[in-house]
Design a protein around this motif. Structure first.
Motif, PDB file in Angstrom:
ATOM      1  N   PRO A  84       0.928  -6.715   0.434  1.00 35.81           N
ATOM      2  CA  PRO A  84      -0.061  -5.331   1.306  1.00 35.81           C
ATOM      3  C   PRO A  84       0.984  -4.961   2.568  1.00 35.81           C
TER       4      PRO A  84
ATOM      5  N   THR B  39       2.472  -2.039   2.468  1.00 35.55           N
ATOM      6  CA  THR B  39       2.582  -1.126   1.998  1.00 35.55           C
ATOM      7  C   THR B  39       1.108  -0.172   2.510  1.00 35.55           C
TER       8      THR B  39
ATOM      9  N   GLY C  95      -2.622  -1.292   2.898  1.00 34.00           N
ATOM     10  CA  GLY C  95      -2.655  -3.505   3.313  1.00 34.00           C
ATOM     11  C   GLY C  95      -2.656  -2.612   4.587  1.00 34.00           C
TER      12      GLY C  95
ATOM     13  N   CYS D 198       0.608  -3.375  -3.264  1.00 32.11           N
ATOM     14  CA  CYS D 198      -0.512  -3.875  -2.204  1.00 32.11           C
ATOM     15  C   CYS D 198      -0.970  -5.662  -3.049  1.00 32.11           C
TER      16      CYS D 198
END
Length: 260
Positions: A37, A40, A43, A33
């Protein structure tokens, strides 16, 4: 001399193993993250929320009612989860103060059945529910502050201030949910270390699948004013046509009755 693994020793191997597995995955996910990011779901959600804040602040304060409704929905969800966490914490605390623990010392449960281990189960479970409660309360605080900033009249609010509150509230929300995941694993520890370890493995596998984001981040573009006016014109035309049809039906019906 051979070492024999007794049933009481399962808690000393499987429970720390399950907790370390969960903790290791979340540290790995935290690294992703912070460094990657875009890969994910967290993110991606933060990217969408920042765009939502910027587009919301582009309109006048009197036209931000829909944004305030979205914030209020998030506040209601966080309040509900905080109430559930506090209720379960109170129930566990009352159970700790009681003297009946026979359900946790059953012969059908494999593992250490000593009273000290039972109390450790209680306290660990209570701790994670209290952490979840505190995080959801902080989520409500951040979203309420964001609500005040968004609805502030006759003032140009910096987008970074609102983004900070929304993202911070979302981060507290995530931590609260992860605390509930840990609490679920510890809840299964009540039925023995084997269900707890199996639940930890299944939880890590599911979270590894659910936390990944393989799609590119969406790019939000403001619609031109002509598009909005054209859309509003079509809606007004449809409403006007419906009203005209209703008026014609009201006028034709009395003439028809008079002819009869």
């Amino acid at each position: 001399m051979g070492l024999t693994l007794k049933e009481e020793h399962l808690d000393f191997f499987l429970v720390p193993g399950g907790l370390l597995l969960m903790l290791g995955y979340h540290l790995f996910h935290l690294h992703r993250c912070l460094k990657l990011p875009d890969t994910t779901v967290i993110g991606c959600e933060n990217h969408n929320k920042k765009a939502w804040v910027r587009k919301t602040l582009e309109v006048a304060a009197k036209d931000r009612g829909q944004a305030i409704t979205v914030i209020n929905s998030s506040i209601s969800a966080a309040t509900s989860l905080a109430s559930i966490s506090l209720g379960l914490s109170s129930l566990i605390g009352a159970w700790i103060g009681s003297t009946s623990h026979n359900v946790f010392i059953s012969s059908n449960i494999h593992g250490n059945k000593s009273l000290s281990v039972v109390y450790i189960k209680y306290i660990a479970l209570l701790s994670f529910f209290l952490v979840a409660f505190a995080c959801f309360v902080q989520t409500v605080r951040c979203f309420v502050n964001a609500n005040f900033l968004i609805s502030m009249p006759n003032c140009e609010v910096p987008a970074s201030h609102v983004e900070k509150e929304v993202i911070r509230g979302s981060n507290y929300w995530v931590i609260g949910l992860r605390s509930l995941y840990f609490a679920t694993n510890l809840l299964l520890w009540i039925f023995g270390p084997i269900p707890m370890f199996v639940c930890s493995v299944i939880t890590v596998v599911l979270l590894h699948y659910l936390d990944r984001n393989t799609a590119p981040l969406p790019q939000f573009k403001t619609l031109p004013a002509s598009h909005n006016s054209q859309k509003n014109g079509k809606e007004m035309t449809a409403v006007t046509s419906a009203n005209d049809r209703r008026e014609r039906s009201d006028t034709v019906e009395p003439e028809h009755l008079a002819s009869i």
